[in-house]
Structure formats: C-alpha cells, structure tokens
Design a protein around this motif. Sequence first.
Motif, short mmCIF file in Angstrom:
data_model
loop_
_atom_site.label_atom_id
_atom_site.label_comp_id
_atom_site.label_asym_id
_atom_site.label_seq_id
_atom_site.Cartn_x
_atom_site.Cartn_y
_atom_site.Cartn_z
N ARG A 172 -91.74 -14.07 -37.53
CA ARG A 172 -92.20 -15.12 -38.06
C ARG A 172 -93.51 -14.46 -38.40
O ARG A 172 -94.39 -15.24 -39.32
CB ARG A 172 -92.82 -15.59 -36.14
N ASP A 176 -95.75 -15.59 -42.30
CA ASP A 176 -97.03 -15.87 -42.01
C ASP A 176 -97.70 -15.60 -43.28
O ASP A 176 -98.59 -16.16 -43.92
CB ASP A 176 -97.71 -16.54 -40.75
N ASP A 195 -97.56 -19.08 -31.76
CA ASP A 195 -98.33 -19.85 -32.84
C ASP A 195 -99.11 -19.57 -33.43
O ASP A 195 -99.26 -18.62 -34.60
CB ASP A 195 -98.20 -21.48 -33.06
N ASP A 225 -99.52 -15.11 -34.02
CA ASP A 225 -98.85 -15.08 -35.04
C ASP A 225 -99.77 -15.01 -36.62
O ASP A 225 -99.53 -14.91 -37.31
CB ASP A 225 -97.32 -15.76 -35.60
#
Length: 489
Positions: free
Chosen positions: A16, A20, A463, A466
């Motif tokens: 992840r 990103d 989130d 990341d």
Amino acid sequence: MTIRLAVVSTAKNTNRILEDMQRQAGDALDVVFHMGDKTAPFKASSLSRMLPTTGTDGHLMEGDSYSGAAEPLVQSDDYFRLRDVFSDHMNRTGASHKYKSHPLKDQQDFHDYYHVVCDRLAAELRTRDVTHVLFFNVPHLSYDTALYHVASALGLPITIVTQSLFAGKFFSMADPADLGALLPNSDVAPYPIEKGSKPDLFYMQGIKQEREEGGKITPKAIMHLMTFLLLKRRWKALNPFYVIRLVCHMKRIYGGLPKWRDPFARFFHEDELTYFDTLTSFEDQTVDLSGDYIYFPLQLQPEMTTSALGGRFRDQAYAIERLAGILPEGVRILVKENPKQGGYMRGPMFFHRLNRIPSVTFLPSWADTHALTGGAKFVAAVTGTAGWEAIRAGTPALVFGKAWYRKLAGVVEWHERLTYQEVIATQVDHPALEQGVGALQAACHDGVVDRHYAKIVTDFDSDANDVACAKTVLGLITGDIHHTFSPES
C-alpha cells in the motif's frame, strides 16, 4: 529524470505504501521490478524455497540463460564472503527448519545457486534499466540478500527502511553495516528514560523469568508433528511404533521444560528432539550469581539481527569464544538461551564448543534475565535488545555486531584490541544516554513500515500512515531526506 525502481515488498502494508508512492510521484516514479507476494510481478519466496510459484508476471527463472550481467559482483574482492552470507540466509529455508524447503544439500549447491540467482537478478536490473533499489527491511531472506549484493556491485543507489522499537518510528540507511552509525547531536531535546525501566518488547509476551512445573504436549505440537509426518515422513507415518516413540519423546521434553516454554509451537523435526533434550539437561541446576560474571543472552536464530547484522558473529559461539579470550581468571560467562529458539544453529557441536570454554556456564531457561543483567559486570550480545535493556538499567553493554544502539552511552563495540579493563571501565552516563536517544529519535522517520509494530502505536491510522510513509520513502530515494544512519568515516 524518472526513477526506475526495483523493490522488495512482500507485505500488504508495504504494498500500500508503494502504491501511495506511485500516486504521489506520478510519472517521476516507475516501479519496473517488484519481488513480493503472489500479487506482485514476481513471488519472492519462490526463490528462497525454489518453488515454481509465480507472480503476476510469471516466474523470475522462466527463460533463464547465462547473461554475465553479475560479473561486477563475481569479480569483486568480496565475492566469496558475500556468497557465504547468501548460503547462510538460504539455510533458514532448509529441510531441517522449514516444511516448504528447498532441495539444496551441500556447499557447492548453495554456491551454484547463488551464482545463478545473482546472474539472473543482474540481467533483470540491466534489462529494465533500474536506477534505484528499495528494501522494506534489512535484506536477510536470501532473495533480498542476492538483490542487495547485485545492486551494490552495480553501483545502484539503495534505500533500506526498517522499523525501530520506538513507537511509530523507523530507521533508514543505504547499507546494513551503517545501522547504528549516528553522530552525536546536542541540538535536540533528550529523550527521558526512567533508569531501570524496561522497553516494551511486545514480541516477548508470555515469556516468564521464573521456575515452574513442567508442561504438557499441546495441540499445536501435535498439529506440527502431523505436518512433519505428512510432508517429510509419509511412509514412516504408517508405522505406529515410530509415531508413538516420537510422541513419547515430545512428552518427555515438555515435562522437562517450564510450562510457558512451548518447544514445538512453530515447527517440528526429528533433529529438534536432540536440541531440546540438551536444554532439559540444564533445567535442574542452581543459578549462582555470586562473583564476577558476564551475562551473554543468546539471540533467536535465524533472524535478521544475527544473520544480516552480526557479520562473522552471526556464529554466536564464536562471539563467546572471543569474549572468553579477554577475560581474567575467575570471571565467568553466564549464557542463557533465547526462550523462542529451536534447533536451528544449535546442533551438538554448538554445545560442544561452549563446553570447551572453562569460563562458560549454560543456564536453565527459567533464570531471571533482569537479575542476571543487574549483577553482571557487563552484558554481551551480538546485536540483541538485551544490550539496550542493560544500559537503561545502568549496566554497560558489549556488542559484536551492528546493533542500532551501538553508539549510545554505555555501549562498547567489539574490536580486536579490546581489553576486559576497557569494557568494565565504561560507565553508563544516564543523561548522555538520554541525549543520545533523543538524537536517535530525531534522526528517525515517523511511521510504521512493519505491520507488526502498529500495535504499539496509540490510535494507529493505517491510511494516514501509508500516505506519510510513502512521502518519506520517496524523499529518501531522491535524497531530499537524509538517512537515519550514514557510513562511518
């Protein structure tokens, strides 16, 4: 210029972060080579286990032929040492230690395979015009080891990130040998440490420091025995006498160790029986903490902390031999096994080597590590956190490898001219320790790159983590953010 990145990312959270990074960088970043899980272009573990498992782009060895692309590595003065490091890292997936094991058996097998893998990886880096290489942990699993060796020999810029024990902080470097190499910095605030306080070692939960009654064979142990029989001894499994002997032997071992010690909770192999028989032979002794002694707690193997960061001292018996060589008459070395250790690198010859050292006493599993640390002249370790715990308690530490805390107050690094007097003359200046840890924290990066460490972060937001980690790692790759650790002068 577009960064053409080769990366080892085998976990969902680092994948992840990688996604990103691509979103944030846009056309400035192109991931052209990715070894990871089965959703990645190439399945990383298929190299260490030598299995045909493919990723989304197939198998790395499909259409393999000699290219000569790894010749800068092969011709390097360090080639034979690096080849042995790779062999050591491949051993962790050998038949005696893993159910899904590779078929390599002798030294030449390992050497041939290293040559093939490096040639193939070098060809991929060249064909894909890779400009930078990223590792989400210190290379130590053989496939990442070979990639690191090749990338280094080809002169490619390398970024390595790895989690620290500080909540929500990770380290970075270009070379594993740089780990811990941090210059003093008095311009940052010290990090308060209550003297004698213990760090949060969440991965050691359930480990006790006291004697208690023996244990009983567990369902997990039976499951691992069945797995072993199905995968490794199918015909012998049909012999009830053979199976009964194994179960009875396992029961004796469980009864001879404290009930918190589950020897076959993760793996079973016949070779493990001899190791645990040896351990039980130390359980009934009296622990004598009188007189002058050095405490040497063994580290879990196979692990990055020894295989990648220990250098020649990944052989922990060798570290103990060298330590014994500087001690005056009458100073003992008290050695305690890691409570999660299995038979890997602990064969009969390991214990024979320790037995040949008159100053060594091997302790029972229930010996109190905190009492041992408190009474020791100093604590010795390759890179283990026992050294970090020691200096927090005011006890000096001697380290043989690239421990992350090796430049902090109270730590002595092994060198060939080291003397006993030099180590025991070391004092743990607690304010200097707090200042050093403050400088270390300031040089760290915010975030979690190892998912297991998210549990020690309060109100962890996956989130947000990341996105933040992606920005930092991009900055490390481009050079806009400095590494935590840099090469020593």
